[in-house]
Scaffold this active site. Structure first.
Site, PDB file in Angstrom:
ATOM      1  N   THR A 211      58.068   4.204   7.079  1.00  0.00           N
ATOM      2  CA  THR A 211      58.769   3.125   6.383  1.00  0.00           C
ATOM      3  C   THR A 211      57.808   1.988   6.072  1.00  0.00           C
ATOM      4  OG1 THR A 211      60.792   3.693   7.564  1.00  0.00           O
ATOM      5  CG2 THR A 211      60.736   1.552   6.497  1.00  0.00           C
TER       6      THR A 211
ATOM      7  N   ASP B 179      38.433  -6.453   9.954  1.00  0.00           N
ATOM      8  CA  ASP B 179      37.002  -6.660   9.710  1.00  0.00           C
ATOM      9  C   ASP B 179      36.489  -5.971   8.452  1.00  0.00           C
ATOM     10  OD1 ASP B 179      37.181  -4.063  10.565  1.00  0.00           O
ATOM     11  OD2 ASP B 179      35.679  -4.225  12.151  1.00  0.00           O
TER      12      ASP B 179
ATOM     13  N   GLU C 180      52.915  10.221   6.370  1.00  0.00           N
ATOM     14  CA  GLU C 180      53.633  10.721   5.202  1.00  0.00           C
ATOM     15  C   GLU C 180      52.734  11.663   4.416  1.00  0.00           C
ATOM     16  OE1 GLU C 180      57.121   9.486   4.414  1.00  0.00           O
ATOM     17  OE2 GLU C 180      56.600   9.388   6.533  1.00  0.00           O
TER      18      GLU C 180
END
Length: 240
Positions: free
Chosen positions: A15, A164, A216
């Site tokens: 999500t 960074d 995903e």
């Protein structure tokens, strides 16, 4: 989205992945901050920025005043919050039924690796950054700025920094036996893990290989260019 002060999402890493992708489509000067309420199976990104595990506490943080800009990755035009990966374990998050992940949590990743050990094949890859390169046959490759992936600490040498502008590339050779796999899953680097660092990481594989972005499905690719967008999104957190 540019007309709002803040976006808050509740869910798991997948999500958040969708929310991040949407936010990155907004010009940086108009991009709202993101509050995140982690309610997924392992919540790797949330763990990395030390968000509370209780929903009410996380909601209070998401609506709070403290925020910090964190890096966002891009792979072949697709954005991700903390990891782009291929090979062993990486399909578990989107192929395993949600009910099973809820029940087993990160154990689902371990079981998947053990059951597939005898069928795993090394994937020949070439990896290049601005300063170094190597070629290797790997069962797993990932570019990440997270402390853990799938709840598992595959590699830890120094404290990971999420702001960074640099990614860690972690590439794992095929384990010789289940014991060697266990060492990897418990964070023992031994001699089977190759680590590379860079702002841009170029990966070449012989044939199209399925990738996952933040758990995903990310499509199949043979030429992969991964870039780090330094401090791209402001996330609200409870850290001092």
């Amino acid at each position: 989205g540019a007309g709002f002060d803040r976006v808050i999402c509740a869910g798991g890493d997948g999500t958040l992945h969708e929310a991040v992708h949407g936010l990155m489509e907004i010009p940086k000067e108009k991009r709202p901050g993101c509050g995140y309420i982690p309610t997924g199976t392992v919540n790797d990104f949330a763990n990395g920025i030390k968000l509370p595990k209780r929903v009410i506490s996380a909601a209070e943080v998401a609506a709070g005043a403290r925020c910090h800009a964190y890096d966002v990755g891009e792979m072949n035009g697709q954005y991700f919050s903390y990891v782009a990966a291929f090979g062993a374990f990486t399909s578990v998050s989107y192929e395993t039924p949600q009910a099973t992940k809820n029940l087993l949590g990160k154990t689902a990743y371990v079981l998947d690796g053990v059951t597939k050990l005898n069928t795993l094949r090394g994937i020949p890859v070439k990896v290049e950054t601005e300063k170094e390169s190597f070629e290797e046959e790997c069962i797993l490759g990932m570019v990440t700025n997270a402390d853990s992936v799938g709840g598992l600490k595959i590699y830890r040498k120094t404290k990971i920094r999420l702001d960074d502008g640099v990614f860690d590339g972690v590439f794992v050779k095929k384990p010789r036996n289940p014991l060697a796999l266990g060492f990897l899953l418990t964070g023992n680097r031994n001699n089977q893990v190759r680590v590379i660092h860079g702002k841009k990481i170029h990966i070449t594989v012989e044939k199209p290989t399925p990738f996952t972005l933040d758990g995903e499905a990310g499509g199949s690719h043979s030429e992969i260019l991964i870039s780090n967008h330094k401090q791209a999104i402001q996330f609200y957190h409870g850290l001092e």
